[in-house]
Enzyme design. Structure first.
Site, PDB file in Angstrom:
ATOM      1  N   GLY A  94      49.615  31.065  -9.430  1.00 35.92           N
ATOM      2  CA  GLY A  94      48.366  30.308  -9.332  1.00 35.92           C
ATOM      3  C   GLY A  94      48.640  29.059  -8.499  1.00 35.92           C
ATOM      4  N   GLY A  95      47.709  28.121  -8.554  1.00 40.67           N
ATOM      5  CA  GLY A  95      47.874  26.913  -7.748  1.00 40.67           C
ATOM      6  C   GLY A  95      49.150  26.159  -8.088  1.00 40.67           C
ATOM      7  N   ALA A  96      49.480  26.064  -9.380  1.00 42.99           N
ATOM      8  CA  ALA A  96      50.660  25.292  -9.784  1.00 42.99           C
ATOM      9  C   ALA A  96      51.934  25.959  -9.258  1.00 42.99           C
ATOM     10  CB  ALA A  96      50.703  25.162 -11.309  1.00 42.99           C
ATOM     11  N   GLY A  97      52.055  27.264  -9.480  1.00 40.35           N
ATOM     12  CA  GLY A  97      53.251  27.986  -9.064  1.00 40.35           C
ATOM     13  C   GLY A  97      53.427  27.964  -7.546  1.00 40.35           C
ATOM     14  N   PHE A 113      30.321  15.009 -10.446  1.00 37.95           N
ATOM     15  CA  PHE A 113      30.764  15.956 -11.466  1.00 37.95           C
ATOM     16  C   PHE A 113      30.784  15.228 -12.803  1.00 37.95           C
ATOM     17  CE2 PHE A 113      32.885  20.112 -11.852  1.00 37.95           C
ATOM     18  CZ  PHE A 113      32.423  20.725 -10.698  1.00 37.95           C
ATOM     19  N   GLN A 129      38.965  23.326 -24.503  1.00 33.62           N
ATOM     20  CA  GLN A 129      37.692  22.935 -23.895  1.00 33.62           C
ATOM     21  C   GLN A 129      36.690  24.085 -23.870  1.00 33.62           C
ATOM     22  OE1 GLN A 129      37.138  21.759 -19.450  1.00 33.62           O
ATOM     23  NE2 GLN A 129      36.717  19.961 -20.696  1.00 33.62           N
ATOM     24  N   HIS A 156      33.327  24.990 -22.101  1.00 30.64           N
ATOM     25  CA  HIS A 156      32.464  24.569 -20.992  1.00 30.64           C
ATOM     26  C   HIS A 156      31.028  24.841 -21.415  1.00 30.64           C
ATOM     27  CE1 HIS A 156      30.614  24.291 -17.081  1.00 30.64           C
ATOM     28  NE2 HIS A 156      31.755  23.936 -16.532  1.00 30.64           N
ATOM     29  N   LEU A 184      31.500  31.735 -15.903  1.00 37.20           N
ATOM     30  CA  LEU A 184      31.184  30.332 -15.691  1.00 37.20           C
ATOM     31  C   LEU A 184      30.075  30.085 -14.683  1.00 37.20           C
ATOM     32  CD1 LEU A 184      32.397  27.600 -16.680  1.00 37.20           C
ATOM     33  CD2 LEU A 184      33.334  27.416 -14.385  1.00 37.20           C
ATOM     34  N   GLU A 222      29.975  23.323 -13.251  1.00 36.68           N
ATOM     35  CA  GLU A 222      29.333  22.026 -13.427  1.00 36.68           C
ATOM     36  C   GLU A 222      28.748  21.528 -12.101  1.00 36.68           C
ATOM     37  OE1 GLU A 222      31.390  19.531 -16.508  1.00 36.68           O
ATOM     38  OE2 GLU A 222      31.777  18.383 -14.690  1.00 36.68           O
ATOM     39  N   ARG A 234      32.248  17.411 -20.769  1.00 37.43           N
ATOM     40  CA  ARG A 234      31.933  18.746 -21.295  1.00 37.43           C
ATOM     41  C   ARG A 234      31.882  18.820 -22.811  1.00 37.43           C
ATOM     42  NH1 ARG A 234      35.675  21.848 -16.841  1.00 37.43           N
ATOM     43  NH2 ARG A 234      34.197  21.448 -15.179  1.00 37.43           N
ATOM     44  N   HIS A 265      37.041  27.611 -22.174  1.00 34.91           N
ATOM     45  CA  HIS A 265      37.275  27.427 -20.743  1.00 34.91           C
ATOM     46  C   HIS A 265      38.671  26.954 -20.388  1.00 34.91           C
ATOM     47  CE1 HIS A 265      36.186  26.675 -16.623  1.00 34.91           C
ATOM     48  NE2 HIS A 265      36.447  25.384 -16.723  1.00 34.91           N
ATOM     49  N   GLU A 306      47.916  24.634 -16.092  1.00 35.20           N
ATOM     50  CA  GLU A 306      47.242  24.791 -17.379  1.00 35.20           C
ATOM     51  C   GLU A 306      48.205  25.133 -18.513  1.00 35.20           C
ATOM     52  OE1 GLU A 306      43.507  26.791 -17.035  1.00 35.20           O
ATOM     53  OE2 GLU A 306      43.196  26.794 -19.211  1.00 35.20           O
ATOM     54  N   ARG A 354      39.288  17.501 -20.875  1.00 31.12           N
ATOM     55  CA  ARG A 354      39.508  17.402 -19.431  1.00 31.12           C
ATOM     56  C   ARG A 354      38.196  17.161 -18.697  1.00 31.12           C
ATOM     57  NH1 ARG A 354      39.072  20.875 -15.021  1.00 31.12           N
ATOM     58  NH2 ARG A 354      38.811  22.809 -16.178  1.00 31.12           N
ATOM     59  N   LEU A 369      42.327  21.195 -10.912  1.00 32.21           N
ATOM     60  CA  LEU A 369      42.810  21.551  -9.572  1.00 32.21           C
ATOM     61  C   LEU A 369      43.683  20.428  -9.012  1.00 32.21           C
ATOM     62  CD1 LEU A 369      39.668  23.365  -8.051  1.00 32.21           C
ATOM     63  CD2 LEU A 369      41.753  24.394  -8.967  1.00 32.21           C
TER      64      LEU A 369
HETATM   65  C1  LIG Z   1      35.859  30.171 -13.884  1.00 36.94           C
HETATM   66  C2  LIG Z   1      36.677  28.919 -13.761  1.00 36.94           C
HETATM   67  C3  LIG Z   1      36.262  27.888 -12.943  1.00 36.94           C
HETATM   68  C4  LIG Z   1      37.021  26.724 -12.826  1.00 36.94           C
HETATM   69  N1  LIG Z   1      36.593  25.725 -11.989  1.00 36.94           N
HETATM   70  C5  LIG Z   1      37.361  24.610 -11.833  1.00 36.94           C
HETATM   71  C6  LIG Z   1      36.991  23.594 -10.913  1.00 36.94           C
HETATM   72  O1  LIG Z   1      35.991  23.681 -10.194  1.00 36.94           O
HETATM   73  N2  LIG Z   1      37.771  22.500 -10.822  1.00 36.94           N
HETATM   74  C7  LIG Z   1      38.911  22.355 -11.566  1.00 36.94           C
HETATM   75  O2  LIG Z   1      39.598  21.344 -11.426  1.00 36.94           O
HETATM   76  N3  LIG Z   1      39.293  23.321 -12.429  1.00 36.94           N
HETATM   77  C8  LIG Z   1      38.557  24.437 -12.571  1.00 36.94           C
HETATM   78  N4  LIG Z   1      38.962  25.419 -13.447  1.00 36.94           N
HETATM   79  C9  LIG Z   1      40.264  25.303 -14.106  1.00 36.94           C
HETATM   80  C10 LIG Z   1      41.380  25.621 -13.112  1.00 36.94           C
HETATM   81  O3  LIG Z   1      40.955  26.589 -12.207  1.00 36.94           O
HETATM   82  C11 LIG Z   1      42.624  26.158 -13.815  1.00 36.94           C
HETATM   83  O4  LIG Z   1      42.970  25.359 -14.905  1.00 36.94           O
HETATM   84  C12 LIG Z   1      43.804  26.152 -12.835  1.00 36.94           C
HETATM   85  O5  LIG Z   1      43.443  26.804 -11.653  1.00 36.94           O
HETATM   86  C13 LIG Z   1      45.029  26.797 -13.459  1.00 36.94           C
HETATM   87  O6  LIG Z   1      46.004  26.976 -12.473  1.00 36.94           O
HETATM   88  P1  LIG Z   1      47.464  27.472 -12.868  1.00 36.94           P
HETATM   89  O7  LIG Z   1      48.228  27.538 -11.598  1.00 36.94           O
HETATM   90  O8  LIG Z   1      47.976  26.611 -13.954  1.00 36.94           O
HETATM   91  O9  LIG Z   1      47.254  28.913 -13.490  1.00 36.94           O
HETATM   92  P2  LIG Z   1      46.509  30.240 -12.941  1.00 36.94           P
HETATM   93  O10 LIG Z   1      45.787  30.016 -11.674  1.00 36.94           O
HETATM   94  O11 LIG Z   1      45.774  30.783 -14.097  1.00 36.94           O
HETATM   95  O12 LIG Z   1      47.725  31.184 -12.593  1.00 36.94           O
HETATM   96  C14 LIG Z   1      48.575  31.706 -13.578  1.00 36.94           C
HETATM   97  C15 LIG Z   1      49.620  32.549 -12.897  1.00 36.94           C
HETATM   98  O13 LIG Z   1      50.604  32.914 -13.839  1.00 36.94           O
HETATM   99  C16 LIG Z   1      50.888  34.272 -13.752  1.00 36.94           C
HETATM  100  N5  LIG Z   1      51.338  34.710 -15.066  1.00 36.94           N
HETATM  101  C17 LIG Z   1      50.758  34.513 -16.270  1.00 36.94           C
HETATM  102  N6  LIG Z   1      51.505  35.068 -17.242  1.00 36.94           N
HETATM  103  C18 LIG Z   1      52.578  35.610 -16.645  1.00 36.94           C
HETATM  104  C19 LIG Z   1      53.715  36.319 -17.102  1.00 36.94           C
HETATM  105  N7  LIG Z   1      53.895  36.588 -18.402  1.00 36.94           N
HETATM  106  N8  LIG Z   1      54.608  36.749 -16.195  1.00 36.94           N
HETATM  107  C20 LIG Z   1      54.449  36.501 -14.865  1.00 36.94           C
HETATM  108  N9  LIG Z   1      53.400  35.830 -14.386  1.00 36.94           N
HETATM  109  C21 LIG Z   1      52.481  35.382 -15.263  1.00 36.94           C
HETATM  110  C22 LIG Z   1      49.621  34.934 -13.256  1.00 36.94           C
HETATM  111  O14 LIG Z   1      49.923  36.109 -12.563  1.00 36.94           O
HETATM  112  C23 LIG Z   1      49.083  33.852 -12.318  1.00 36.94           C
HETATM  113  O15 LIG Z   1      49.644  34.031 -11.035  1.00 36.94           O
HETATM  114  C24 LIG Z   1      38.213  26.586 -13.571  1.00 36.94           C
HETATM  115  C25 LIG Z   1      38.638  27.627 -14.392  1.00 36.94           C
HETATM  116  C26 LIG Z   1      37.865  28.756 -14.503  1.00 36.94           C
HETATM  117  C27 LIG Z   1      38.327  29.833 -15.459  1.00 36.94           C
END
Ligand SMILES: Cc1cc2nc3c(=O)[nH]c(=O)nc-3n(C[C@H](O)[C@H](O)[C@H](O)COP(=O)(O)OP(=O)(O)OC[C@H]3O[C@@H](n4cnc5c(N)ncnc54)[C@H](O)[C@@H]3O)c2cc1C
Length: 589
Positions: A13-16, A116, A236, A238, A248, A251, A290, A361, A392, A403, A409
């Protein structure tokens, strides 16, 4: 099979991806291990925007952003971390732009911004335009942009690999164990340092905005290994999920001027007149944080002013009215969410209001980390060597008890990058360590039990019971009695889980097995939520106890650390909140 990399990043995801990208800049040998193909990660579903005080549309300052985040967190967020978030957000967004992210633009060509929930000018005076956006596909653009950069920098990806365990030796982390979906093989990833960016756990609840893959894996894996989780009671909800589905409606819809309406307010649809939120939060109205908006919706429903009158949450809802915004704004600035309303509910948002209800959410809690992403092993803030987390799955804690929209993001790019920088420092002196002969034994045993067990319990049944009890007893409003029921049910479900057996014995793409494993993770996470929520006898942010309606700063201005002691026992410890610039005050909007 054994693989060796300097650094393993779990999650794409974005963090990784932000973490991996930074590590490649330092020439380390990095692998990203992800259960999903990277661009299917939930970051790609983020709609509304990424917050940063750029001031491209009107005056704004990182200090205002910091204040709003502290206040939004109901004063539980750590202010040193929040200051970093607000300050580094500006550079992080500019950096994304330079990576090629196609943000919407102002007439002068600057990055466009919109209001927002909870984001204000001058310490609460009025809403401010702080959310930078790419229509309502901001997360999609961030994810694709970061992925492209990682591919360019030759990051090695292991996709559809499920990480199921950490290799820990004397509280030092030396790698992970992963299950390959395509072959059923177990892989040992040996490394000098590990980063967890595995996202949230929304699937604990029956109504959620989260993708199917959000099963709290990273949290559960660490919890099983005896590491603590922080602030798990804060979940949270939403306010605006599509009715019954939970999908979703960002917002951003209210940021663009959308208004929530109850059944007594139907004549005002399409007029742009205030709705019921004007009485709840006179200054920011529908753009209150929220937690407040979700409670306000429940209160309307409880008072019989839901669109269908009084009833359970499944059948009751209120309206989100966008009609007065007109076709141009709806189609150009909110294209995805209007498409969802049309496709899933057969509602045309240009002409009629959208039925919505609160949806699970975001996880405010998670793996405790310091400001450099180092995972903590106790409330005294001692780090686990070689283990990092951000996004997250982690709790740094910038979001505290609630939050603000757009801050996740920012969190993933700011703290993903900070973690990578500290990992680079750590890597300078780190070595590969001899690991046990059979590091995958624990995981292999668990898979063997699931595949060869003779019990009759079914994954789908247990999951449904868990989601339903967590939604109804550990949701927006909580009481001791309800939480106790949730806790007992989850413990019972964990016992029944021992009797789950997977019927599909195949090695290739055994999704039944994966779902069973994920259910085990969800049950652990649900357990920590119910236990932590029972302990906290106050109401703060998203944790709202009907039996303890007030915030209690004397006793509870502290972070909860929960740790597993046995199959049905946990222990608690507490860490003080870091307060620097803003003393706790009542939250009025
Ligand atoms: C519908 C929706 C809308 C949102 N809108 C916003 C917004 O507008 N603004 C905002 O700031 N936030 C928003 N958020 C929140 C935000 O998008 C997330 O909190 C954030 O993107 C999480 O990023 P992450 O990199 O932590 O995890 P994620 O993007 O969830 O990525 C998790 C990664 O971990 C991997 N993974 C998980 N478990 C395992 C495992 N056991 N083994 C190997 N890989 C694994 C998955 O494959 C994935 O690649 C929204 C969330 C949702 C659900």
């Amino acid at each position: 099979m054994i693989h060796k990399f300097d650094a393993i990043v779990v999650g794409a995801g974005g963090a990784g991806l932000r973490c991996a990208l930074e590590l490649t800049e330092q020439n380390y040998n990095v692998a990203v291990v992800s259960k999903l193909y990277p661009v299917r990660s939930h970051t790609g579903a983020a709609q509304g925007g990424i917050g940063a005080a750029l001031g491209s549309e009107e005056e704004d300052h990182p200090e205002w952003h910091m204040f709003d985040t502290v206040k939004g967190s109901d004063y539980l967020g750590d202010q040193d971390a929040i200051e970093i978030l607000a300050n580094e957000a500006v550079e992080a967004v500019m950096e994304l732009e330079h990576f090629g992210l196609p943000f919407n633009r102002t007439k002068e060509g600057k990055i466009a911004q919109r209001p927002f929930g909870g984001h204000t000018r001058a310490f609460g005076e009025a809403p401010v335009k702080r959310a930078c956006y790419a229509a309502d596909r901001t997360g999609h653009m961030i994810l694709h942009t970061l992925f492209e950069q990682c591919v360019k920098n030759k990051v090695r990806f292991f996709n559809e690999f499920y990480v199921l365990d950490l290799i820990l030796k004397d509280d030092v982390c030396f790698g992970v164990i992963a299950y390959e979906l395509a072959t059923g093989e177990l892989h040992v990833f040996q490394s000098k340092v590990v980063f967890l960016g595995t996202g949230g756990y929304g699937r604990v609840f029956s109504i959620t905005s989260n993708a199917h893959a959000l099963t709290g894996d990273g949290m559960a894996i660490a919890f099983r290994r005896g590491l603590p989780l922080e602030d798990m009671e804060f979940v949270q909800f939403h306010p605006t999920g599509l009715r019954k589905l939970g999908i979703l409606v960002s917002e951003a819809a209210r940021g663009e001027g959308g208004i929530l309406r109850n059944r007594e307010d139907l004549d005002n649809i399409g007029t742009g007149k205030d709705g019921f939120m004007a009485a709840v939060a006179p200054t920011v109205k529908d753009l209150a944080p929220r937690d407040m908006v979700s409670r306000a919706i429940y209160n309307e429903i409880k008072a019989g002013r839901g669109i269908m009158g009084t009833g359970d949450t499944g059948s009751d809802y209120i309206y989100l009215d966008l009609v007065h915004l007109g076709a141009k704004v709806i189609n150009e600035k909110l294209p995805d969410i209007s498409h969802f309303a049309r496709k899933y509910l057969a509602v045309e948002p240009i002409k009629e209001p959208i039925p919505v209800q609160p949806t699970a959410h975001y996880a405010m809690g998670g793996l405790p980390t310091d400001n450099d992403g180092r995972v903590l092993k106790d409330a005294a803030a001692n780090p686990v060597e070689g283990l990092y987390a951000a996004g997250e799955v982690a709790c740094v804690s910038v979001h505290g008890a609630n939050r603000l929209g757009t801050n996740s993001l920012v969190d993933i790019v700011v703290f993903g990058r900070r973690a990578a920088r500290d990992m680079s420092r750590y890597l300078k002196d780190a070595e590969f360590e001899e690991i046990d002969a059979d590091p995958e034994a624990f995981v292999a045993g668990e898979i063997d039990r699931l595949k060869n067990g003779s019990g009759n319990e079914k994954v789908a049944d247990l999951r449904k019971e868990m989601q339903s009890v967590m939604m109804s007893k550990s949701g927006v409003y909580r009481t001791e009695e309800n939480l106790e029921e949730a806790r007992k049910t989850v413990l019972e479900l964990r016992r029944r889980y021992q009797q789950v057996s997977v019927k599909d014995s195949s090695l290739y793409f055994n999704t039944e097995l994966v779902e069973a494993i994920e259910l085990g993770h969800l049950l652990d996470v649900a357990w920590t939520i119910a236990e932590s929520a029972l302990q906290r006898t106050e109401s703060r942010g998203a944790h709202s106890r009907v039996d303890y309606p007030d915030r209690d700063d004397k006793q509870w201005l502290k972070h909860t650390f929960i740790r597993k002691l046995g199959d049905d026992k946990v222990e608690f410890d507490y860490k003080p909140v870091v307060i620097t610039k803003f003393q706790p005050k009542p939250r009025v909007y």
